[in-house]
Design an enzyme around this catalytic site. Structure first.
Site, PDB file in Angstrom:
ATOM      1  N   LEU A 127       0.997  -1.088   0.003  1.00  0.00           N
ATOM      2  CA  LEU A 127      -0.080   0.152   0.045  1.00  0.00           C
ATOM      3  C   LEU A 127       0.760   1.164   0.153  1.00  0.00           C
ATOM      4  CD1 LEU A 127      -3.184   0.505   2.176  1.00  0.00           C
ATOM      5  CD2 LEU A 127      -1.553   2.363   1.717  1.00  0.00           C
ATOM      6  N   HIS A 231       7.834   1.784  11.335  1.00  0.00           N
ATOM      7  CA  HIS A 231       8.373   2.913  10.829  1.00  0.00           C
ATOM      8  C   HIS A 231       7.357   3.990  11.239  1.00  0.00           C
ATOM      9  CE1 HIS A 231       9.269   6.079   7.926  1.00  0.00           C
ATOM     10  NE2 HIS A 231      10.571   5.435   7.920  1.00  0.00           N
TER      11      HIS A 231
END
Length: 338
Positions: A127, A231
């Site tokens: 994505l 992240h």
């Protein structure tokens, strides 16, 4: 309604390549390599073309398209069954407890064990939303459209589903986890290893990765701190997965240590709550906000829109019906926008 999700086509290659260059590294499913992206599109075409049969190792690539400008502004992928062409490796976090009676001390050590426990599961991944579109819920549209696609083609997917989140990447594009562990065995930096994996697959991991459990206490402090952390740009994605019913069950990515989230496919919220209805009317905007999908395989389309449920079916707002090229008597799958 300016955006919709659709199946990727060959003309999307350049758009995918331009987006891949914006990822900043560590994004295995969208490498900035034309050959690898072309191979993905070819796999996706084959998957969309197969109309029946059992679960196989396939890939579906979907695109976020601006309906008015025809620009591609995002993408996502669905893997039907991982670990069939190449082993699907993860690190499983475990703990070993040992006790010394003479010292009257108990020692608990966290360990990383190379595992293929998740082989055979389906995966949602790849994505990416263009930085210029990160508003208005388009990331949510990309993410949840995959679950409606799965709902509408349930026989093509496994009973377990996973999502790998990108791990911590430093300002230089390196991975503290890779540098503290795997990099010592491979003689290559994280960027090179990640790109090689994206293009050539995981087999080199099987060839060179140590098979014995790794004590995390032997890793650097920065490597230990990265284990299981997404992240910073992936924290919202992690929350979305948790809202769908995914959970972190102590599996992490072998490259960057990012968390792998898992769920039972039929218990994913957007799949479990989605409903199939006939369109009995088009017009008005007094319905409830929903994610709406229609079409089979390569004709799949999804968009946000207003849906009003009445006896015998649903009424769609004009803009939603236009975005999805829906007419009365068509069938749609819809779920509340959350």
């Amino acid at each position: 309604m300016s955006f919709r999700i659709r199946a990727a086509v060959d003309d999307d290659l350049q758009h995918l390549y331009e987006m891949a260059k914006l990822t900043g590294g560590g994004f295995t499913n969208l490498p900035p390599d034309r050959r690898a992206l072309t191979a993905k599109l070819e796999r996706s075409h084959a998957a969309f073309a197969r109309t029946d049969g059992p679960v196989q190792d396939e890939l579906f690539v979907l695109i976020l398209e601006n309906i008015e400008t025809k620009e591609v502004r995002g993408t996502c992928q669905i893997f039907t069954q991982v670990g069939q062409s190449y082993p699907f490796y993860s690190y499983r976090i475990g703990q070993l407890t040992q006790h010394s009676r003479e010292l009257n001390r108990t020692f608990r050590a966290d360990m990383l064990t190379l595992a293929t426990d998740l082989e055979g599961a389906s995966e949602v991944g790849g994505l990416f939303l263009h930085p210029g579109e990160r508003a208005g819920g388009l990331g949510l549209l990309l993410a949840r459209s995959r679950y409606l696609f799965i709902k509408m083609h349930r026989a093509r997917f496994a009973d377990r589903i996973l999502a790998e989140l990108r791990g911590v990447i430093d300002e230089a594009g390196g991975s503290p986890f890779w540098d503290g562990l795997a990099g010592r065995f491979f003689g290559m930096n994280f960027q090179d290893a990640d790109q090689f994996n994206a293009i050539n697959g995981h087999q080199f991991i099987a060839d060179l990765m140590p098979k014995h459990p790794i004590y995390t206490a032997m890793l650097t402090e920065t490597a230990r701190a990265a284990i299981g952390l997404p992240h910073p740009s992936g924290r919202a994605a992690m929350r979305m997965l948790e809202n769908e019913g995914f959970a972190f069950e102590n599996y992490v990515d072998i490259f960057d240590g990012g968390p792998t989230m898992t769920a039972r496919t039929d218990q994913v919220r957007s799949i479990a709550d989605a409903r199939d209805s006939n369109v009995v009317g088009i017009g008005g905007d007094d319905g409830k906000d929903a994610l709406v999908a229609t079409g089979n395989l390569a004709d799949f389309r999804a968009a946000f829109g207003k849906v009003r449920e009445i006896e015998g079916g649903v009424v769609l707002a004009d803009d939603c019906a236009h975005a999805l090229a829906i007419r009365e008597a068509d069938r749609v799958t819809h779920v509340a926008r959350i």
